[in-house]
Scaffold this active site. Structure first.
Site, PDB file in Angstrom:
ATOM      1  N   ASP A  52       0.813  -1.210   0.000  1.00 40.22           N
ATOM      2  CA  ASP A  52       0.000   0.000   0.000  1.00 40.22           C
ATOM      3  C   ASP A  52       0.851   1.265   0.000  1.00 40.22           C
ATOM      4  O   ASP A  52       2.063   1.223   0.225  1.00 40.22           O
ATOM      5  CB  ASP A  52      -0.911   0.025   1.225  1.00 40.22           C
ATOM      6  CG  ASP A  52      -1.973  -1.062   1.189  1.00 40.22           C
ATOM      7  OD1 ASP A  52      -2.288  -1.530   0.078  1.00 40.22           O
ATOM      8  OD2 ASP A  52      -2.466  -1.444   2.261  1.00 40.22           O
ATOM      9  N   TYR A 110       6.806 -10.096   7.208  1.00 38.15           N
ATOM     10  CA  TYR A 110       6.577  -8.668   7.416  1.00 38.15           C
ATOM     11  C   TYR A 110       7.042  -8.272   8.809  1.00 38.15           C
ATOM     12  O   TYR A 110       7.028  -9.085   9.738  1.00 38.15           O
ATOM     13  CB  TYR A 110       5.084  -8.320   7.310  1.00 38.15           C
ATOM     14  CG  TYR A 110       4.536  -8.229   5.915  1.00 38.15           C
ATOM     15  CD1 TYR A 110       4.534  -7.028   5.217  1.00 38.15           C
ATOM     16  CD2 TYR A 110       3.986  -9.347   5.296  1.00 38.15           C
ATOM     17  CE1 TYR A 110       4.014  -6.939   3.939  1.00 38.15           C
ATOM     18  CE2 TYR A 110       3.454  -9.272   4.012  1.00 38.15           C
ATOM     19  CZ  TYR A 110       3.466  -8.061   3.340  1.00 38.15           C
ATOM     20  OH  TYR A 110       2.957  -7.981   2.073  1.00 38.15           O
TER      21      TYR A 110
END
Length: 245
Positions: A52, A110
């Site tokens: 994003d 992540y």
């Protein structure tokens, strides 16, 4: 025709995410333009993870087809000469023609980074989520245990996602604190839209005492986005790497 795999690192601060869109510059758009200039071909890359706006990466993956005479391992060096300083090709290599970065079995890692102190650090404003309230890291660790395994993560998925299957597997979810920095490290076989940021936002609420660790199990079982915490801001999120099996 060769298929080239790129390992890409970038600071996502100045980009509207990975995927090309009409409202601003993206990582994919820059790579397509610079690769087309480098090779003299019309290049379109395919990325493994569509991060994003504002999200960073140290090991995202992309592939493209080319007939260039540049050796595969030298494409990274040639491309880095043309890229802006906030995008770097860590490695370039040739892969089989049928290899696809999204459909191969993989483990994605992540990290979500939090600065937990009374005063913000301006040098970390673009790479950390600043939380001034005291966070109970032990409670966050207990809550995280409920999220490990194969589950339906509908509660931790942005309602705008268009996927039908919200079942994923989280292999590990570790929370580490060093001085005023808290790192949430998560590994899984795939993640839903905003999933890591919603998990981070929910764990922060556990750390602040709004939820008990046990309530995270109830949130997971609810399969309802409204049950979970807020979506943590994008600048704290890093795609660390993708390991292909």
């Amino acid at each position: 025709m060769k298929k080239i795999k790129l390992t890409v690192a970038y600071d996502g601060t100045n980009y509207c995410g990975w995927q090309i869109q009409p409202n601003g510059i993206t990582i994919e758009e820059v790579l397509n333009r610079k690769l087309s200039k480098l090779t003299g071909e019309d290049i379109t890359v395919i990325g493994a993870s569509r991060t994003d706006s504002g999200v960073h990466a140290l090991g995202n993956v992309a592939v493209f087809d080319t007939e260039t005479s540049i050796p595969p391992d030298r494409i990274s060096y040639a491309l880095n000469q043309q890229l802006p300083e906030d995008i770097v090709i860590v490695k370039s290599e040739e892969v089989p023609q049928d290899w696809h970065p999204r459909y191969c079995n993989s483990i994605k890692t992540y990290e979500y980074r939090i600065q937990n102190s009374k005063v913000p650090d301006p040098t970390r404003r673009l790479t950390h989520y600043f939380v001034s309230f005291d966070l109970d890291v032990e409670a966050m660790k207990q809550a995280a245990e409920y999220l490990v395994g194969e589950h339906d993560y509908a509660s931790f998925c942005n309602v705008r996602t268009n996927v039908e299957d919200t079942i994923r597997t989280i292999y590990s979810l570790d929370i580490m604190k060093q001085r005023d920095e808290i790192t949430i490290r998560i590994q899984g076989n795939g993640f839903l839209y905003n999933m890591v940021r919603i998990i981070a936002g929910t764990l922060v609420r556990v750390g602040r005492g709004f939820y008990t660790p046990e309530q995270v199990k109830e949130i997971l079982e609810a399969k309802n986005r409204q049950a979970a915490g807020v979506t943590a801001p994008p600048q704290g999120l890093f795609l660390m790497g993708i390991e292909y099996r």
